[in-house]
Design a protein around this motif. Structure first.
Motif, short mmCIF file in Angstrom:
data_model
loop_
_atom_site.label_atom_id
_atom_site.label_comp_id
_atom_site.label_asym_id
_atom_site.label_seq_id
_atom_site.Cartn_x
_atom_site.Cartn_y
_atom_site.Cartn_z
N LEU A 139 58.77 62.78 3.38
CA LEU A 139 58.29 62.51 4.73
C LEU A 139 59.28 62.98 5.78
CD1 LEU A 139 56.11 61.18 6.48
CD2 LEU A 139 57.35 59.02 6.24
N SER A 140 60.56 62.67 5.60
CA SER A 140 61.56 63.10 6.57
C SER A 140 61.72 64.63 6.58
CB SER A 140 62.90 62.44 6.27
OG SER A 140 63.37 62.79 4.98
N THR A 141 61.55 65.26 5.43
CA THR A 141 61.66 66.72 5.37
C THR A 141 60.52 67.38 6.12
OG1 THR A 141 62.73 66.53 3.20
CG2 THR A 141 61.95 68.70 3.84
N LEU A 142 59.32 66.79 6.07
CA LEU A 142 58.20 67.31 6.85
C LEU A 142 58.50 67.27 8.35
CD1 LEU A 142 55.07 65.87 4.99
CD2 LEU A 142 55.63 68.29 5.33
N THR A 143 59.19 66.20 8.78
CA THR A 143 59.58 66.11 10.18
C THR A 143 60.55 67.21 10.54
OG1 THR A 143 59.29 63.71 10.07
CG2 THR A 143 60.51 64.58 11.95
N TRP A 144 61.52 67.46 9.67
CA TRP A 144 62.47 68.55 9.90
C TRP A 144 61.75 69.90 9.91
CZ3 TRP A 144 67.46 68.65 11.37
CH2 TRP A 144 68.19 67.44 11.29
N TRP A 145 60.78 70.06 9.02
CA TRP A 145 60.02 71.31 8.98
C TRP A 145 59.32 71.56 10.31
CZ3 TRP A 145 54.70 72.09 9.39
CH2 TRP A 145 54.27 73.39 9.11
N TRP A 146 58.77 70.51 10.91
CA TRP A 146 58.13 70.65 12.21
C TRP A 146 59.16 71.06 13.27
CZ3 TRP A 146 59.12 67.50 16.55
CH2 TRP A 146 58.30 67.79 17.66
N MET A 147 60.36 70.50 13.22
CA MET A 147 61.38 70.85 14.21
C MET A 147 61.89 72.28 14.02
SD MET A 147 63.61 67.39 14.85
CE MET A 147 64.09 67.10 13.15
N PHE A 148 61.80 72.81 12.80
CA PHE A 148 62.20 74.19 12.54
C PHE A 148 61.05 75.19 12.68
CE2 PHE A 148 65.57 72.26 9.63
CZ PHE A 148 66.59 72.44 10.56
N ASP A 149 59.82 74.70 12.82
CA ASP A 149 58.65 75.57 12.84
C ASP A 149 58.77 76.62 13.95
OD1 ASP A 149 55.59 75.84 14.13
OD2 ASP A 149 55.71 75.96 11.94
N PRO A 150 58.49 77.89 13.66
CA PRO A 150 58.67 78.95 14.67
C PRO A 150 57.77 78.80 15.89
CG PRO A 150 57.54 79.81 12.73
CD PRO A 150 58.05 78.44 12.37
N SER A 151 56.58 78.20 15.73
CA SER A 151 55.65 78.08 16.86
C SER A 151 55.87 76.82 17.68
CB SER A 151 54.21 78.09 16.32
OG SER A 151 53.95 79.28 15.61
N TYR A 152 56.23 75.72 17.03
CA TYR A 152 56.35 74.44 17.73
C TYR A 152 57.73 73.80 17.56
CZ TYR A 152 51.30 75.10 17.33
OH TYR A 152 50.05 75.63 17.38
N SER A 153 58.74 74.62 17.37
CA SER A 153 60.07 74.12 17.08
C SER A 153 60.66 73.34 18.26
CB SER A 153 61.00 75.28 16.72
OG SER A 153 62.34 74.84 16.61
N GLN A 161 65.07 75.93 27.21
CA GLN A 161 65.40 75.26 28.46
C GLN A 161 66.74 75.72 29.03
OE1 GLN A 161 62.89 73.39 29.79
NE2 GLN A 161 61.91 74.12 27.90
N PHE A 162 67.61 76.18 28.14
CA PHE A 162 68.92 76.68 28.57
C PHE A 162 68.96 78.21 28.63
CE2 PHE A 162 69.89 72.45 26.97
CZ PHE A 162 70.76 71.97 27.94
N GLY A 163 67.80 78.84 28.51
CA GLY A 163 67.73 80.28 28.66
C GLY A 163 68.00 81.08 27.41
N PHE A 164 68.05 80.45 26.25
CA PHE A 164 68.31 81.17 25.00
C PHE A 164 66.99 81.55 24.33
CE2 PHE A 164 72.11 78.54 25.63
CZ PHE A 164 73.11 79.51 25.52
N ALA A 165 67.05 82.60 23.51
CA ALA A 165 65.85 83.06 22.81
C ALA A 165 65.59 82.18 21.59
CB ALA A 165 66.04 84.52 22.37
N ASN A 166 64.37 82.28 21.08
CA ASN A 166 64.00 81.53 19.88
C ASN A 166 64.82 81.98 18.68
OD1 ASN A 166 62.11 80.17 21.35
ND2 ASN A 166 60.35 81.30 20.54
N VAL A 167 65.07 81.04 17.78
CA VAL A 167 65.80 81.32 16.54
C VAL A 167 64.84 81.18 15.37
CG1 VAL A 167 67.68 80.59 15.02
CG2 VAL A 167 67.99 80.53 17.50
N PRO A 168 64.74 82.18 14.50
CA PRO A 168 63.85 82.06 13.31
C PRO A 168 64.53 81.20 12.24
CG PRO A 168 64.93 84.20 13.31
CD PRO A 168 65.35 83.52 14.58
N TRP A 169 64.46 79.89 12.40
CA TRP A 169 65.24 78.98 11.58
C TRP A 169 64.97 79.16 10.08
CZ3 TRP A 169 69.01 76.71 14.10
CH2 TRP A 169 68.87 76.45 15.47
N LEU A 170 63.73 79.31 9.72
CA LEU A 170 63.38 79.40 8.30
C LEU A 170 62.97 80.82 7.90
CD1 LEU A 170 61.32 76.09 7.97
CD2 LEU A 170 63.75 76.44 7.55
N GLY A 171 63.17 81.79 8.78
CA GLY A 171 62.75 83.15 8.50
C GLY A 171 63.87 84.10 8.15
#
Length: 315
Positions: A139-153, A161-171
């Protein structure tokens, strides 16, 4: 008899029967016998769910894919020649060793900070910090997966918010490895914290007072009082965590499924992919057995050190 007469058999039988019953009663009343009988259900469970499957896995690992012919160590030699499996060995060691090191350092640091918090506040913080360990790992890993998700991270939203580009966390391979290790450290650190906190509370306060009288500072008390008194607990928790982390499956399977390009595959996920998804159960069994010599080697040296230190303390 001395006078040549004989005693009928029927006279001796009750005496022997009473003696046998008495010896059986003494045997049943022995503490070791009672302990064995109480542990017998657990022994049977271990034999049925651990020992038998382990030997059956060894048997399976020596069969061909169709499980119709004996191939000996052929599956093991085949795996060792594959570049993917060589990468699995490297990644499993990297994943387990790195995660355990971080859990030891962070858990020990939090335990020391927690030990200085008074009474009721310490109980509150202790309960809060145990939450990651109590929550079901999937269950907790699914929550982490959502936070790493490329579309809804959530992390990418903060970066934006700080002007940085997206990071492909799991890619990306190395970033994905970092993410899997991070989730493992997050979930396992509370266990180290609670174990080390208990060990810290068992250190006699007189040792700290004596070292303070001798002029020892905080760092010297840490290295010459705290750590020597906690070495056995530290060793046992490291060994336990190594065993659990090497056998880890949920985190990697949910976050990356071994990708990208098998760069996060570890023993358990690769055994699942080869044995279950590809249908080669003997090869999957052979893959899973590669953990045994690594963990046996680590257990030998850790337990030998614990036994040696225990003997020194007893002496």
């Amino acid at each position: 008899m001395a006078d040549g007469t004989s005693v009928p058999i029927g006279v001796m039988t009750p005496v022997r029967g009473r003696a046998a019953k008495s010896s059986m009663r003494r045997f049943a009343q022995q503490r070791s016998t009672v302990a064995f009988l109480l542990c017998l259900p657990l022994i049977l469970l271990i034999a049925g769910f651990v020992i038998y499957p382990a030997f059956y896995a060894i048997y399976l690992s020596m069969l061909n894919k169709k499980m119709t012919a004996f191939v000996g160590l052929g599956n093991f030699s085949f795996l060792l020649k594959r570049h993917t499996f060589q990468m699995v060995i490297f990644q499993s060691c990297l994943y387990a060793i790195t995660a355990v090191i971080f859990k030891v350092v962070i858990g020990f640091t939090i335990a020391n900070l927690m030990n200085n918090i008074p009474g009721k506040k310490q109980r509150i913080w202790r309960g809060l910090l145990l939450v990651p360990w109590v929550i079901p790992l999937a269950l907790s890993t699914l929550t982490w997966w959502w936070m790493f998700d490329p579309s809804y991270s959530a992390f990418n939203w903060i970066l934006n918010q700080f002007g940085f580009a997206n990071v492909p966390w799991l890619g990306v391979g190395w970033i994905a490895r970092f993410c899997t290790i991070t989730v493992n450290v997050w979930g396992g650190t509370p266990f180290f914290m609670i174990m080390y906190l208990a060990a810290l509370k068992s250190v006699p306060e007189q040792l700290y007072e004596a070292s303070a009288i001798d002029g020892a500072n905080a760092v010297q008390r840490l290295f010459f009082v705290t750590l020597p008194m906690m070495r056995n607990i530290i060793s046992i928790t490291i060994l336990f965590s190594l065993i659990v982390t090497f056998a880890e499956f949920d985190i990697v399977r949910i976050l990356t499924a071994g990708g990208p390009q098998d760069m996060t595959q570890i023993f358990a996920t690769y055994a699942f992919q080869v044995g279950i998804q590809s249908g080669d159960i003997p090869l999957g069994a052979a893959d899973s057995l590669f953990m045994f010599p690594i963990l046996a080697f680590a257990a030998f040296f850790v337990l030998r050190g614990v036994t040696r230190r225990s003997k020194d303390i007893a002496a």
